[in-house]
Design a protein around this motif. Sequence first.
Motif, PDB file in Angstrom:
ATOM      1  N   LYS A   1       2.398  16.608   8.919  1.00 62.20           N
ATOM      2  CA  LYS A   1       3.205  16.170  10.163  1.00 62.20           C
ATOM      3  C   LYS A   1       3.048  14.729  10.632  1.00 62.20           C
ATOM      4  CE  LYS A   1       4.747  20.362  11.710  1.00 62.20           C
ATOM      5  NZ  LYS A   1       6.257  20.536  11.933  1.00 62.20           N
ATOM      6  N   GLN A   2       3.874  14.091  11.339  1.00 66.53           N
ATOM      7  CA  GLN A   2       3.572  12.630  11.563  1.00 66.53           C
ATOM      8  C   GLN A   2       2.423  12.304  12.287  1.00 66.53           C
ATOM      9  OE1 GLN A   2       6.701  11.670  14.527  1.00 66.53           O
ATOM     10  NE2 GLN A   2       5.247  10.545  15.608  1.00 66.53           N
ATOM     11  N   GLU A   3       1.930  13.290  13.108  1.00 65.31           N
ATOM     12  CA  GLU A   3       0.875  12.917  13.872  1.00 65.31           C
ATOM     13  C   GLU A   3      -0.540  13.084  12.851  1.00 65.31           C
ATOM     14  OE1 GLU A   3       2.015  17.155  14.991  1.00 65.31           O
ATOM     15  OE2 GLU A   3       3.026  15.058  14.622  1.00 65.31           O
ATOM     16  N   GLU A   4      -0.483  13.741  11.806  1.00 66.08           N
ATOM     17  CA  GLU A   4      -1.572  13.738  10.991  1.00 66.08           C
ATOM     18  C   GLU A   4      -1.796  12.961   9.861  1.00 66.08           C
ATOM     19  OE1 GLU A   4      -1.012  17.914   9.737  1.00 66.08           O
ATOM     20  OE2 GLU A   4      -1.766  18.658  11.591  1.00 66.08           O
ATOM     21  N   LEU A   5      -0.549  12.228   9.723  1.00 63.69           N
ATOM     22  CA  LEU A   5      -0.374  11.197   8.496  1.00 63.69           C
ATOM     23  C   LEU A   5      -1.648  10.216   8.612  1.00 63.69           C
ATOM     24  CD1 LEU A   5       1.496  10.281   6.318  1.00 63.69           C
ATOM     25  CD2 LEU A   5       2.860   9.023   7.976  1.00 63.69           C
ATOM     26  N   ILE A   6      -1.869   9.522   9.383  1.00 62.43           N
ATOM     27  CA  ILE A   6      -2.890   8.532   9.127  1.00 62.43           C
ATOM     28  C   ILE A   6      -4.229   9.123   8.793  1.00 62.43           C
ATOM     29  CG2 ILE A   6      -4.410   6.816  10.472  1.00 62.43           C
ATOM     30  CD1 ILE A   6      -1.851   6.026  12.087  1.00 62.43           C
TER      31      ILE A   6
ATOM     32  N   ASP B   1       0.635  -1.127  -0.033  1.00 67.33           N
ATOM     33  CA  ASP B   1       0.032  -0.040   0.082  1.00 67.33           C
ATOM     34  C   ASP B   1       0.902   1.194  -0.069  1.00 67.33           C
ATOM     35  OD1 ASP B   1      -2.560  -1.641   0.158  1.00 67.33           O
ATOM     36  OD2 ASP B   1      -2.041  -1.730   2.313  1.00 67.33           O
ATOM     37  N   LEU B   2       1.927   1.314   0.831  1.00 67.74           N
ATOM     38  CA  LEU B   2       2.836   2.592   0.919  1.00 67.74           C
ATOM     39  C   LEU B   2       4.378   2.222   0.817  1.00 67.74           C
ATOM     40  CD1 LEU B   2       1.437   3.488   4.484  1.00 67.74           C
ATOM     41  CD2 LEU B   2       0.506   4.309   2.362  1.00 67.74           C
ATOM     42  N   HIS B   3       4.715   2.901   0.050  1.00 70.06           N
ATOM     43  CA  HIS B   3       6.571   2.789  -0.158  1.00 70.06           C
ATOM     44  C   HIS B   3       6.978   3.913   0.481  1.00 70.06           C
ATOM     45  CE1 HIS B   3       9.801   1.470  -2.943  1.00 70.06           C
ATOM     46  NE2 HIS B   3      10.234   1.706  -1.848  1.00 70.06           N
ATOM     47  N   ILE B   4       7.842   3.572   1.735  1.00 68.48           N
ATOM     48  CA  ILE B   4       8.542   4.663   2.570  1.00 68.48           C
ATOM     49  C   ILE B   4       9.876   4.849   2.125  1.00 68.48           C
ATOM     50  CG2 ILE B   4       9.303   5.434   4.829  1.00 68.48           C
ATOM     51  CD1 ILE B   4       6.843   3.868   6.257  1.00 68.48           C
ATOM     52  N   VAL B   5      10.311   5.991   1.746  1.00 67.44           N
ATOM     53  CA  VAL B   5      11.480   6.202   1.204  1.00 67.44           C
ATOM     54  C   VAL B   5      12.477   7.182   2.173  1.00 67.44           C
ATOM     55  CG1 VAL B   5      13.196   6.983  -0.755  1.00 67.44           C
ATOM     56  CG2 VAL B   5      11.099   5.817  -1.018  1.00 67.44           C
TER      57      VAL B   5
ATOM     58  N   GLU C   1       6.618   3.737  10.054  1.00 63.05           N
ATOM     59  CA  GLU C   1       6.567   2.314   9.673  1.00 63.05           C
ATOM     60  C   GLU C   1       5.765   1.587  10.693  1.00 63.05           C
ATOM     61  OE1 GLU C   1       9.128  -1.851   8.580  1.00 63.05           O
ATOM     62  OE2 GLU C   1       9.941  -0.142   9.475  1.00 63.05           O
ATOM     63  N   LYS C   2       5.920   1.782  11.884  1.00 65.07           N
ATOM     64  CA  LYS C   2       5.208   1.225  12.939  1.00 65.07           C
ATOM     65  C   LYS C   2       3.684   1.522  12.764  1.00 65.07           C
ATOM     66  CE  LYS C   2       5.122   0.215  17.875  1.00 65.07           C
ATOM     67  NZ  LYS C   2       5.564   0.453  19.223  1.00 65.07           N
ATOM     68  N   MET C   3       3.759   3.077  12.847  1.00 70.52           N
ATOM     69  CA  MET C   3       2.296   3.480  12.814  1.00 70.52           C
ATOM     70  C   MET C   3       1.399   2.932  11.574  1.00 70.52           C
ATOM     71  SD  MET C   3       3.180   7.600  13.277  1.00 70.52           S
ATOM     72  CE  MET C   3       1.603   8.089  12.318  1.00 70.52           C
ATOM     73  N   MET C   4       1.770   2.926  10.302  1.00 72.45           N
ATOM     74  CA  MET C   4       1.302   2.595   9.441  1.00 72.45           C
ATOM     75  C   MET C   4       1.036   1.120   9.378  1.00 72.45           C
ATOM     76  SD  MET C   4       0.641   5.210   7.302  1.00 72.45           S
ATOM     77  CE  MET C   4       0.526   6.077   8.756  1.00 72.45           C
ATOM     78  N   ILE C   5       1.710   0.263   9.807  1.00 72.27           N
ATOM     79  CA  ILE C   5       1.582  -1.149   9.995  1.00 72.27           C
ATOM     80  C   ILE C   5       0.317  -1.361  10.936  1.00 72.27           C
ATOM     81  CG2 ILE C   5       2.253  -3.285  10.842  1.00 72.27           C
ATOM     82  CD1 ILE C   5       5.080  -2.600   9.644  1.00 72.27           C
TER      83      ILE C   5
ATOM     84  N   ALA D   1      -1.905   0.681  11.693  1.00 71.83           N
ATOM     85  CA  ALA D   1      -3.324   1.076  11.069  1.00 71.83           C
ATOM     86  C   ALA D   1      -3.730   0.313   9.804  1.00 71.83           C
ATOM     87  CB  ALA D   1      -2.897   2.738  10.174  1.00 71.83           C
ATOM     88  N   GLY D   2      -3.064  -0.812   9.554  1.00 74.82           N
ATOM     89  CA  GLY D   2      -3.445  -1.908   8.765  1.00 74.82           C
ATOM     90  C   GLY D   2      -3.025  -1.464   7.029  1.00 74.82           C
ATOM     91  N   TYR D   3      -2.043  -0.808   7.022  1.00 67.99           N
ATOM     92  CA  TYR D   3      -1.308  -0.842   5.839  1.00 67.99           C
ATOM     93  C   TYR D   3      -0.217  -1.928   5.570  1.00 67.99           C
ATOM     94  CZ  TYR D   3      -3.552   3.655   5.383  1.00 67.99           C
ATOM     95  OH  TYR D   3      -4.855   4.780   5.226  1.00 67.99           O
ATOM     96  N   GLN D   4       0.038  -2.079   4.309  1.00 65.09           N
ATOM     97  CA  GLN D   4       1.036  -3.063   3.860  1.00 65.09           C
ATOM     98  C   GLN D   4       2.247  -1.930   3.620  1.00 65.09           C
ATOM     99  OE1 GLN D   4      -0.259  -5.812   0.876  1.00 65.09           O
ATOM    100  NE2 GLN D   4      -1.738  -6.886   2.287  1.00 65.09           N
ATOM    101  N   VAL D   5       3.290  -2.352   4.197  1.00 63.60           N
ATOM    102  CA  VAL D   5       4.502  -1.185   4.013  1.00 63.60           C
ATOM    103  C   VAL D   5       5.514  -1.821   3.352  1.00 63.60           C
ATOM    104  CG1 VAL D   5       5.538   0.563   5.281  1.00 63.60           C
ATOM    105  CG2 VAL D   5       3.340  -0.004   6.058  1.00 63.60           C
ATOM    106  N   LEU D   6       6.190  -0.780   2.435  1.00 65.70           N
ATOM    107  CA  LEU D   6       7.605  -1.430   2.147  1.00 65.70           C
ATOM    108  C   LEU D   6       8.481   0.007   2.445  1.00 65.70           C
ATOM    109  CD1 LEU D   6       9.597  -2.982   0.274  1.00 65.70           C
ATOM    110  CD2 LEU D   6       8.881  -1.725  -1.738  1.00 65.70           C
ATOM    111  N   VAL D   7       9.578  -0.404   3.240  1.00 63.87           N
ATOM    112  CA  VAL D   7      10.526   0.624   3.654  1.00 63.87           C
ATOM    113  C   VAL D   7      11.774   0.515   2.717  1.00 63.87           C
ATOM    114  CG1 VAL D   7      11.818   1.510   5.497  1.00 63.87           C
ATOM    115  CG2 VAL D   7       9.615   0.727   5.924  1.00 63.87           C
TER     116      VAL D   7
END
Length: 568
Positions: free
Chosen positions: A552-557, A471-475, A492-496, A498-504
């Motif tokens: 901002k990090q806290e507004e990301l989700i 779902d997400l690609h963090i660079v 990464e931890k936040m997104m996982i 929240a139910g997202y599949q994450v590639l870092v």
Amino acid sequence: MKQSKLLIPTLREVPNNAEARNLQLLLRAGFIRQVSGGVYAYLPLAMRVLKKMNAIIEEEFEKIGAVEIKMPTLLPLSLLEKTGLTSSDEKAYNFKNRTGKNFILGSTYEELISELIGDEVSSYKRLPLTLFQIETKYRNDKRSRFGLLRSYEFIMSDAYSFHATEKSLDEMYRAYQKAFSRIFERLGVKVKSLLGDSQIDEQTDALEYMALSESGDKVGCFSTGSDYAADLQAATSAFTSKKSHESLKEIEKVTFDQQKNLEEAAVALDIPLQKTIKTQLYIADDQPILILVRADQKVNELKVKKYLQVQRLNAADETKVETYFKSAPTYLGPIGVSIDCPIYADLQVQDLANALTGANEENTYLQNINPERDLQVEYYADFRLVKEGDVSPDNSGTLELKKGVEVGRMVKVGTYFSERLKTSVLDENGQHIPVQMGYYELGISRLLATVAEQNSDQEGINWPAEVAPFDLHIVQTNMEDETQTKLTNTVEKMMIEAGYQVLVDDRLERGGVKFADADLIGCPVRITVGNQADEGTVSIKFKQTQATIEVKQEELISTLDILLNSES
């Protein structure tokens, strides 16, 4: 998941031997690798996409009552020979085991499934029943083409339904049409449904699903004035007899000093191709036959095969033509045919007057041939391939021809296989009745290629959300920056959670290389952790729209939830 732990061998340049767009995209993004011509390895990203595609298919099939099975790869040739369809199939991989028994690698399973039902189901009360599998299939084509669109080894879903009545088969046929529509929509692929050809019987219903593509190996015919759409092999056009009213002339023999084919002879004699008769020899099962069409037309061999109701129809090679007619194929003609060789002609041939045709002699042609007077034609019928500009069969508009790839098809097989394999059940009166059968297939590896091709830009693939590898690609742009690393780990931890599949992307590469690879891979959302990491700010890029936003990090989700829902 850390990118450094995955096998994603991206390429900066397009490989020289990759002509098809789908192959270029999947190779450059590191989804597949070619092992041999027409044989591909599916790497981790491709496997993630395939698993999601399979899950969608399984879910939609199960909604209409289909249950999954798994059939063997090795099929005994003796079973397939009972129906006469596959025993001589040149596209099958044939081999013997140690005991000398003949097998083929599975490509179609109608015979095996039909026999299984015949052995295990004896009463109409256990019908309807629909089964499906998702397996690798094999096809020994003369050559592979267009990447995954036509390969020697391919992944396919094939489903089969069994019924006691035609009404029940019709109901399931419509259910599968709806299931296919939902599957294509969820995969994010655009297709057109066409009248197909069952290759079994002229009256058998068949639908094909085509994705338009210049890399495709199929041709679809579409009316400019109506909804008529058909595969080239199944397409027809309106025929209006235009009988010539010329005075009939006497036959004349014309001999040239050098070789000329029929088209060249027509030019030399100033005769339009529409006034020529092309003669082609075929072997229908074991019977030689002649098929006549105008020289500006092509024989539709499938129409001939179905009209004559033969199992095999093969164009005669030069040796066979010379054996039967003592003539080269170039000069083959229908006059004076003395052997037991029936003549069949296309409808347009019967309207000709004073036509040109071969004389069965080297460098020689016959002028002024008139079918009614000079030919012994068994039947006139529609034996030709339609052409661009032909009138649509519903007399509404003309036909346009477009290239594409067949990604699915379904056929009301009816009792074809059950009659040949003696597959029957007892009805409510205790009488044996043949089982009605439907067949439904989806080309999964073709769909993988088609989804990639249809959802792409100059940068790379734009995977639809339901089938994207992640779902997400963090660079992270600088792996030596501790602040970036800390923020990356937090995001990464936040997104996982929240139910997202994450590639870092945790590789020790320059930011430009990482961005280029992310564009090739094509996850729906890219989150960049860069120079503003000390402020807790990241950048979001949506691959499909190219839109970017900083949050901002806290507004990301909350931001992603709002924007992704609005996009969908």
